[in-house]
Enzyme design. Sequence first.
Site, PDB file in Angstrom:
ATOM      1  N   PRO A 128      37.452  45.025  39.028  1.00 36.97           N
ATOM      2  CA  PRO A 128      37.544  45.638  37.696  1.00 36.97           C
ATOM      3  C   PRO A 128      38.963  45.555  37.161  1.00 36.97           C
ATOM      4  CG  PRO A 128      36.190  46.985  39.119  1.00 36.97           C
ATOM      5  CD  PRO A 128      36.753  45.889  39.987  1.00 36.97           C
ATOM      6  N   CYS A 129      39.081  45.189  35.886  1.00 39.16           N
ATOM      7  CA  CYS A 129      40.390  44.786  35.375  1.00 39.16           C
ATOM      8  C   CYS A 129      40.773  45.506  34.095  1.00 39.16           C
ATOM      9  CB  CYS A 129      40.377  43.285  35.122  1.00 39.16           C
ATOM     10  SG  CYS A 129      38.997  42.739  34.080  1.00 39.16           S
TER      11      CYS A 129
END
Length: 326
Positions: A90-91
């Site tokens: 997740p970014c």
Amino acid sequence: MHAKKDRTSINKPTVVSLFAGGGGSSLGYQAAGYDERLAVEFDSHAIECLRNNFDFPIWDKDIHDLSVSECLELACVQPGELDVLDGSPPCQGFSTAGRRNFDDQRNQLFTQYIRLLQGLQPKVLVMENVSGMVKGKMKLVFVQILQELKDCGYNVKAKLVNAQYHNVPQSRQRVIFLGVRKDLAIQPTFPRPNRNKLSADQAILGADQDLIPSCGPVIDAMMPTCPPGLNLSQVRKSASYFSYARCPIGKPTFTITKSQPQYHPHEDRWMSIGEHKRLQTFPDTYKLHGKWKAQIARLGNSVPPNLMQAIASHIADNILKSGKQP
């Protein structure tokens, strides 16, 4: 979680996908002829999409709870046997669309990728993230991740790749980390860009037109004044409307996001989920569920399958077939 399957007789490159999302990367590996042994995902909507579209085992719990031994058992491999470990941690904390908080806890999930990488010791690693990782103060995070991957025993390179040069009708920049285990004695390389870019307006022809959204009466009334290839801010001279854009004609479109639809290039309406699938290179047969917002979020958060197919095919042909076997 799906039951373990005995896949040891299948003569295909093998892959395990961490942070698998709805399966954009999985579709790419599948198209490149890989055998996906395990997908790891925690989001309930993404898990349902995986179950509706694939038959590989799924770890549907927190990745922190997945031990190396259980991962190896579910994937039916021994340490060092797996061909590719893929993952898109997740970014949101890195994204140029947000505030890029250096201390965002979501930026730390890559440590779980590192933990499983050390335990599985695959021949090749692939990790994808947003372009914001190499901009501003986030470069410090980029350098840290690159060094930790190298410290696991891999020759690693990272490259800013735009999906529009890999058969995706969308300008979408992402950082791709690619590493090869050092005992294979080969340096990582990337697929060559294809300069024949796809036209977005041609890509959506004939797509399903169910689930056409509305952005409210005010925005809906403004959008017909926006020419193809521009956003409403450029027309209204106000930054407030930057996210409302009309698909261009004759070239790739803008990046598909997790929350905002794009306006049709020829018709005065927002584009459907089926048309957004085409722009993200998901097959028409790919099954989504839930309301429009959930479906566009799943697409916008995904790796375009055609981009991952290009990377996976390059790995199979130029790394796995060329590397020195342990």
